[in-house]
Write a protein that holds these residues in place. Structure first.
Motif, PDB file in Angstrom:
ATOM      1  N   ASN A 513       0.920  -1.178   0.033  1.00  0.00           N
ATOM      2  CA  ASN A 513       0.173  -0.056  -0.069  1.00  0.00           C
ATOM      3  C   ASN A 513       1.037   1.254   0.067  1.00  0.00           C
ATOM      4  OD1 ASN A 513      -2.482  -1.205  -0.190  1.00  0.00           O
ATOM      5  ND2 ASN A 513      -2.538  -1.662   2.039  1.00  0.00           N
ATOM      6  N   TYR A 514       2.310   1.309   0.290  1.00  0.00           N
ATOM      7  CA  TYR A 514       2.980   2.420   0.663  1.00  0.00           C
ATOM      8  C   TYR A 514       4.455   2.255  -0.137  1.00  0.00           C
ATOM      9  CZ  TYR A 514      -0.440   3.318   4.221  1.00  0.00           C
ATOM     10  OH  TYR A 514      -1.686   3.328   4.832  1.00  0.00           O
ATOM     11  N   LEU A 515       4.941   3.155  -0.223  1.00  0.00           N
ATOM     12  CA  LEU A 515       6.322   3.153  -0.896  1.00  0.00           C
ATOM     13  C   LEU A 515       7.111   4.266  -0.247  1.00  0.00           C
ATOM     14  CD1 LEU A 515       8.398   2.117  -3.350  1.00  0.00           C
ATOM     15  CD2 LEU A 515       7.382   4.081  -4.524  1.00  0.00           C
ATOM     16  N   LEU A 516       8.220   3.829   0.073  1.00  0.00           N
ATOM     17  CA  LEU A 516       9.243   4.744   0.725  1.00  0.00           C
ATOM     18  C   LEU A 516      10.290   5.208  -0.108  1.00  0.00           C
ATOM     19  CD1 LEU A 516      10.046   3.249   4.212  1.00  0.00           C
ATOM     20  CD2 LEU A 516       8.859   5.371   3.936  1.00  0.00           C
ATOM     21  N   SER A 517      10.709   6.558  -0.349  1.00  0.00           N
ATOM     22  CA  SER A 517      11.826   6.913  -1.164  1.00  0.00           C
ATOM     23  C   SER A 517      12.823   7.737  -0.234  1.00  0.00           C
ATOM     24  CB  SER A 517      11.366   7.712  -2.306  1.00  0.00           C
ATOM     25  OG  SER A 517      10.560   8.818  -1.946  1.00  0.00           O
ATOM     26  N   SER A 518      14.128   7.691  -0.398  1.00  0.00           N
ATOM     27  CA  SER A 518      15.071   8.596   0.335  1.00  0.00           C
ATOM     28  C   SER A 518      15.774   9.297  -0.723  1.00  0.00           C
ATOM     29  CB  SER A 518      15.883   7.749   1.182  1.00  0.00           C
ATOM     30  OG  SER A 518      16.661   6.840   0.589  1.00  0.00           O
ATOM     31  N   VAL A 524      13.184  11.579   3.588  1.00  0.00           N
ATOM     32  CA  VAL A 524      12.412  10.327   3.163  1.00  0.00           C
ATOM     33  C   VAL A 524      10.846  10.630   3.120  1.00  0.00           C
ATOM     34  CG1 VAL A 524      11.985   8.050   4.202  1.00  0.00           C
ATOM     35  CG2 VAL A 524      14.104   9.080   4.658  1.00  0.00           C
ATOM     36  N   ARG A 525      10.376  10.223   1.961  1.00  0.00           N
ATOM     37  CA  ARG A 525       9.042  10.463   1.594  1.00  0.00           C
ATOM     38  C   ARG A 525       8.256   9.071   1.567  1.00  0.00           C
ATOM     39  NH1 ARG A 525       7.021  15.498  -0.573  1.00  0.00           N
ATOM     40  NH2 ARG A 525       9.058  16.816  -0.473  1.00  0.00           N
ATOM     41  N   LEU A 526       6.971   9.252   2.036  1.00  0.00           N
ATOM     42  CA  LEU A 526       6.031   8.100   2.122  1.00  0.00           C
ATOM     43  C   LEU A 526       5.055   8.095   1.372  1.00  0.00           C
ATOM     44  CD1 LEU A 526       5.186   5.343   3.591  1.00  0.00           C
ATOM     45  CD2 LEU A 526       3.732   6.542   5.108  1.00  0.00           C
ATOM     46  N   TRP A 527       4.770   7.335   0.300  1.00  0.00           N
ATOM     47  CA  TRP A 527       3.779   7.439  -0.815  1.00  0.00           C
ATOM     48  C   TRP A 527       2.819   6.521  -0.882  1.00  0.00           C
ATOM     49  CZ3 TRP A 527       5.261  11.510  -4.326  1.00  0.00           C
ATOM     50  CH2 TRP A 527       6.622  11.814  -4.243  1.00  0.00           C
ATOM     51  N   SER A 528       1.755   6.932  -0.969  1.00  0.00           N
ATOM     52  CA  SER A 528       0.308   6.012  -1.034  1.00  0.00           C
ATOM     53  C   SER A 528       0.308   5.495  -2.306  1.00  0.00           C
ATOM     54  CB  SER A 528      -0.913   6.704  -0.781  1.00  0.00           C
ATOM     55  OG  SER A 528      -2.125   6.053  -1.039  1.00  0.00           O
ATOM     56  N   LEU A 529       0.126   3.888  -2.708  1.00  0.00           N
ATOM     57  CA  LEU A 529       0.116   3.486  -3.852  1.00  0.00           C
ATOM     58  C   LEU A 529      -1.436   3.244  -4.206  1.00  0.00           C
ATOM     59  CD1 LEU A 529       2.993   0.882  -3.567  1.00  0.00           C
ATOM     60  CD2 LEU A 529       2.928   3.165  -4.667  1.00  0.00           C
ATOM     61  N   GLN A 530      -2.442   3.937  -3.308  1.00  0.00           N
ATOM     62  CA  GLN A 530      -3.760   4.004  -3.914  1.00  0.00           C
ATOM     63  C   GLN A 530      -3.996   5.303  -4.434  1.00  0.00           C
ATOM     64  OE1 GLN A 530      -5.651   1.379  -3.129  1.00  0.00           O
ATOM     65  NE2 GLN A 530      -3.798   0.318  -2.010  1.00  0.00           N
ATOM     66  N   THR A 531      -3.630   6.145  -3.971  1.00  0.00           N
ATOM     67  CA  THR A 531      -3.740   7.717  -4.502  1.00  0.00           C
ATOM     68  C   THR A 531      -2.570   8.231  -5.415  1.00  0.00           C
ATOM     69  OG1 THR A 531      -2.998   8.912  -2.845  1.00  0.00           O
ATOM     70  CG2 THR A 531      -5.440   8.331  -2.906  1.00  0.00           C
ATOM     71  N   PHE A 532      -1.276   7.363  -5.272  1.00  0.00           N
ATOM     72  CA  PHE A 532      -0.135   7.797  -5.962  1.00  0.00           C
ATOM     73  C   PHE A 532       0.304   9.306  -5.559  1.00  0.00           C
ATOM     74  CE2 PHE A 532      -1.468   4.128  -8.057  1.00  0.00           C
ATOM     75  CZ  PHE A 532      -0.485   3.583  -8.269  1.00  0.00           C
ATOM     76  N   LEU A 535       2.387  11.332   1.203  1.00  0.00           N
ATOM     77  CA  LEU A 535       1.668  11.446   2.485  1.00  0.00           C
ATOM     78  C   LEU A 535       2.365  12.142   3.586  1.00  0.00           C
ATOM     79  CD1 LEU A 535       0.134   7.674   2.739  1.00  0.00           C
ATOM     80  CD2 LEU A 535      -1.141   9.750   1.729  1.00  0.00           C
ATOM     81  N   VAL A 536       3.793  11.948   3.504  1.00  0.00           N
ATOM     82  CA  VAL A 536       4.465  12.549   4.571  1.00  0.00           C
ATOM     83  C   VAL A 536       5.949  12.781   4.084  1.00  0.00           C
ATOM     84  CG1 VAL A 536       5.062  12.407   7.079  1.00  0.00           C
ATOM     85  CG2 VAL A 536       3.334  10.707   6.338  1.00  0.00           C
ATOM     86  N   GLY A 537       6.496  13.573   4.519  1.00  0.00           N
ATOM     87  CA  GLY A 537       7.778  14.105   4.249  1.00  0.00           C
ATOM     88  C   GLY A 537       8.806  13.879   5.684  1.00  0.00           C
ATOM     89  N   HIS A 573       4.885   8.856  13.062  1.00  0.00           N
ATOM     90  CA  HIS A 573       5.506   9.779  13.715  1.00  0.00           C
ATOM     91  C   HIS A 573       6.373  10.544  12.759  1.00  0.00           C
ATOM     92  CE1 HIS A 573       4.492   7.053  16.933  1.00  0.00           C
ATOM     93  NE2 HIS A 573       4.912   7.770  17.839  1.00  0.00           N
ATOM     94  N   TYR A 574       6.417  11.758  13.181  1.00  0.00           N
ATOM     95  CA  TYR A 574       7.227  12.673  12.352  1.00  0.00           C
ATOM     96  C   TYR A 574       8.777  12.762  12.840  1.00  0.00           C
ATOM     97  CZ  TYR A 574       3.062  15.175  10.292  1.00  0.00           C
ATOM     98  OH  TYR A 574       1.978  15.300   9.856  1.00  0.00           O
ATOM     99  N   GLN A 575       8.823  12.424  14.059  1.00  0.00           N
ATOM    100  CA  GLN A 575      10.433  12.265  14.539  1.00  0.00           C
ATOM    101  C   GLN A 575      10.778  10.929  14.504  1.00  0.00           C
ATOM    102  OE1 GLN A 575      12.284  15.076  15.020  1.00  0.00           O
ATOM    103  NE2 GLN A 575      10.410  16.482  14.566  1.00  0.00           N
ATOM    104  N   PRO A 576      11.975  10.737  14.457  1.00  0.00           N
ATOM    105  CA  PRO A 576      12.653   9.234  14.615  1.00  0.00           C
ATOM    106  C   PRO A 576      12.426   8.780  15.929  1.00  0.00           C
ATOM    107  CG  PRO A 576      14.488  10.793  14.370  1.00  0.00           C
ATOM    108  CD  PRO A 576      13.136  11.571  14.191  1.00  0.00           C
ATOM    109  N   LEU A 577      12.307   7.614  16.038  1.00  0.00           N
ATOM    110  CA  LEU A 577      11.949   6.617  17.158  1.00  0.00           C
ATOM    111  C   LEU A 577      13.372   6.322  17.953  1.00  0.00           C
ATOM    112  CD1 LEU A 577       9.357   4.134  16.237  1.00  0.00           C
ATOM    113  CD2 LEU A 577       9.042   6.621  17.222  1.00  0.00           C
ATOM    114  N   ARG A 578      14.447   6.053  17.161  1.00  0.00           N
ATOM    115  CA  ARG A 578      15.880   5.914  17.493  1.00  0.00           C
ATOM    116  C   ARG A 578      16.863   6.257  16.416  1.00  0.00           C
ATOM    117  NH1 ARG A 578      13.497   4.295  21.165  1.00  0.00           N
ATOM    118  NH2 ARG A 578      13.215   2.304  22.068  1.00  0.00           N
TER     119      ARG A 578
END
Length: 757
Positions: A513-518, A524-532, A535-537, A573-578
């Motif tokens: 459902n999703y694709l990450l790109s750096s 790093v961007r998160l893309w929806s493969l439903q709407t192309f 979703l988040v940067g 989460h917008y911020q890294p966990l680790r």
């Protein structure tokens, strides 16, 4: 130059300490990792008039002296309230600090007088306060700045260690003397002691440059640089450009080398030979560098051979300390959720969904996996929070199990078919590729900052309808998932716009459902493969992000970049966990362990590190590559890790024991992709040399014995059997291989951009 500290070290103390040290028994060569450790070997000379007698002052006297200096500093700056508070809490009489020359005990009068004489220099005073509090043994005048900043790459603090120096004209004689000695010892010791050449050469050269002895530094470099191991040539090229003191400030390679102790693993017998030679010759310059900048990890037993040492050498900071690989690692696989699998009545070619439910089958038919029994080496199911399975995930697992029943069982006699996806007119512009787990989609990242997604099945890519159209759909209908898709948007590929720099890493989510790109733009961007759409940067890296990868369980993902750290994220989460910090150069590739509890990172510092997701700690450091690492792959049973680098070698690692267990040689250029077959029998490697090579992974792992003694000493006997393990080499038509993927039925897919030149 200062004399060798404390003279000879007693043999009894050496036997007590497994990890000996030149100068203290802390297990550190200079001990500066501990606050009270020895930082130098020369007597304290706090000012021009201080006498070595201050070294014999009692600990209580040192503390009293420290308090007096602080009080005087506070009074000089008219901080009267602070003076009163300190005096009250320390129980000092009003008149104690006014005497300025008298001490409670008689051991430190010279120093107290100097405090009075130098009180006008606040920096000098605070420096001595740092000495008195931090050092329980003798420390050098140049050291105080270093006490507080050993691990922070502050330029002035880092470089100040080079201010101590001997006669520059004698540096060549010092180095030649040691070189002649090492070349004259027995062969069994020569290989181990030869490890000293490179770190000593670098630090002696930097000392000469820092102290403005430009001509001597140049002569020293020209005379001895050719003696260094070939795998340090890239570092020496950088070093050759540092010819003036000003060049040293801000140089990353230098700061790395200076702030991390170079680790050498040497047998006790070889170490004793070295120590005796240095003390007999009073070779103080080399002795001080060893104390200050090296960590000698001493083991009991036979010295290692040249081949054993070479297989582990080559990283920016030497080998890993054995202690770094002792932590427990839960490398087993998590227990699969129990799902009733409706199997088709006809196992051969029936693709319909009808059929009666049968007994549950394991998800994976790989080495060592158990369907119901919990793996004793696996982490607890709830060790880290993992997302719950949705209905769509369960359906996908059922499809996976059906595919697994038709999987080809690979081996030395049954090699996979290889399907190569060639990108035309994209040489040097195609920068990253990924396939979905079910092999239905392929994505490419490009230098023009776009991401493109293709369907590799007859099913075309479609967007979800607009909100207005969705409101008209009957949500209770059986085919609602089909109805929400807009047929007008159907096409074989989609282009995703949003990044402002080349794409360096992409990764599909397990549910597709999703694709990450750096990207080079630091995001790093998160893309929806439903709407192309994006979703988040995710913004956290300040420099290019070289790689990103989804967790096998989804939700979490990892990224690594030029800022030398890897970051763990959750999609919501917008911020890294680790933040995984420890590499000394760019983090060039990242991979999740199959149980999602660990992350492996490869770096341009030529090391591979394994990180615990639960607490962010580094639990393994693997050294042996001679160039930046660009590919990683975990075996399907979770026990082993494969890494590939610019040196054209594939190294195999036993995660549980923390040992190198194999070396696969054959590629002639950088290895950009590694992948194990679904059952773990075959390891495929893809390289810039335009070949795909297949290796017998089962034989590679079975041939190596990793007992407790081997793990304790690091004596690895690697069989030179690359040719026996190589099952096949497949040339492309002038196309570098940048990605590999095994389908669920064990067909091998490969991808790369055709080079027409």
């Amino acid at each position: 130059m200062a004399a060798v500290q404390d003279g000879p070290i007693e043999p009894e103390s050496e036997k007590e300490s497994k990890t000996d040290a030149l100068g203290d028994g802390s297990g550190n060569v200079s001990g500066s990792n501990t606050v009270g450790g020895t930082l130098s070997s020369s007597p304290v000379t706090a000012s021009a008039t201080a006498t070595p007698a201050t070294n014999t002052a009692a600990t209580g006297g040192d503390e009293q002296q420290t308090l007096l200096m602080v009080l005087q500093f506070l009074k000089k700056n008219k901080l009267t309230e602070s003076v009163e508070v300190l005096r009250r809490e320390a129980g000092l009489a009003d008149s104690v600090d006014d005497t300025q020359g008298s001490e409670a005990d008689g051991g430190g009068q010279g120093s107290a007088a100097n405090v009075s004489a130098d009180a006008g220099d606040a920096n000098s005073l605070l420096s001595r306060v740092a000495i008195a509090t931090a050092a329980s043994q003798s420390t050098a005048a140049s050291t105080p700045a270093k006490v507080g900043g050993e691990d922070q790459p502050d330029v002035n603090v880092v470089l100040s260690a080079y201010s101590q120096q001997g006669d520059p004209a004698l540096y060549q004689a010092y180095y030649s003397g040691l070189k002649n000695f090492i070349e004259s010892v027995l062969d069994c010791h020569r290989a181990e002691l030869s490890q000293l050449f490179y770190p000593l050469f670098v630090h002696m050269y930097l000392e000469l440059v820092y102290n403005n002895h430009e001509n001597e530094a140049k002569a020293f470099f020209e005379k001895f640089s050719g003696d260094q191991e070939c795998y340090y040539q890239d570092d020496l090229r950088v070093l050759s450009g540092l010819t003036k003191r000003e060049h040293m400030k801000g140089n990353e390679t230098l700061l790395d080398f200076r702030t991390s102790k170079f680790v050498l693993r040497i047998s006790r017998d070889s170490y004793q030979l070295l120590k005796r030679h240095l003390q007999e010759r009073q070779n103080n310059q080399i002795w001080n560098i060893i104390q200050e900048h090296l960590y000698i990890d001493i083991f009991d037993g036979m010295p290692r051979s040249k081949s054993q040492i070479d297989s582990m050498s080559g990283s920016l900071a030497g080998e890993a300390k054995r202690e770094a690989n002792k932590a427990k690692v839960y490398f087993g696989l998590l227990k699969e959720p129990e799902i009733d699998v409706p199997l088709d009545d006809e196992d051969d070619d029936a693709e319909n969904e009808e059929g009666k439910p049968k007994k549950k089958k394991p998800k994976k038919d790989n080495m060592g996996s158990k369907s119901k029994k919990q793996d004793p080496n696996a982490p607890q199911q709830n060790r880290i929070p993992l997302p719950e399975l949705k209905d769509s995930d369960k359906l996908d697992k059922i499809m996976y199990m059906k595919e697994a029943t038709k999987r080809v069982r690979l081996g030395p006699d049954i090699l996979p078919s290889i399907c190569f996806y060639t990108f035309l007119n994209a040489y040097q512009s195609l920068t990253a590729v990924d396939f979905t787990d079910d092999s239905s989609l392929i994505a490419g990242g490009f230098a023009d900052s776009t991401v493109r997604v293709w369907s590799v099945t007859p099913k075309k890519l479609r967007r979800v309808k607009s909100a207005a159209d969705l409101s008209l759909i009957d949500k209770e209908s059986d085919d609602v998932l089909e109805r929400i898709m807009d047929e007008k948007t159907a096409s074989e590929s989609k282009v995703l716009y949003g990044h402002s720099g080349p794409i360096y890493g992409i990764s599909f989510s397990p549910d597709r459902n999703y694709l990450l790109s750096s990207s080079e733009d630091g995001t790093v961007r998160l893309w929806s493969l439903q709407t192309f759409t994006c979703l988040v940067g995710y913004k956290g890296h300040n420099y290019p992000v070289w790689d990103t990868q989804f967790s096998p369980h989804g939700y979490y993902f990892v990224s690594g970049g030029h800022d030398r750290v890897a970051r763990l994220w959750a999609t919501d989460h917008y911020q890294p966990l680790r933040i995984f910090a420890g590499h000394l150069a760019d983090v060039t590739c990242t991979r999740f362990h199959l149980n999602s509890n660990y992350v492996a990172t490869g770096s341009a510092d030529r090391t591979v590190r394994l990180w615990d997701v639960l607490n962010g700690s580094c639990v393994r450091i693997f050294t042996g590559h001679k160039g930046p690492i660009h590919s990683l792959a975990f075996s399907p049973n979770g026990k082993f890790l494969a890494s590939g680098a610019t040196d054209g070698r594939v190294l195999l690692w036993d995660i549980g024991h923390g040992l190198m267990v194999g070396e696969l040689k054959g590629h002639t250029d950088t290895i950009y992709s590694l992948k194990f077959s679904r059952d773990g029998e075959i390891l495929a490697s893809g390289s810039m040399d335009n070949t795909v090579r297949l290796w017998d992974a089962t034989k590679a792992f079975d041939d190596v014995e990793t007992d407790d003694f081997t793990a304790a000493t690091g004596h690895i006997h690697l069989p030179d059997n690359s040719q026996e393990l190589l099952l096949g080499t497949y040339m492309t038509k002038s196309t570098p291989v940048i990605h590999l993927h095994f389908t669920r039925r064990n067909l091998l897919l490969a991808a790369g951009a055709y080079n027409s030149q």
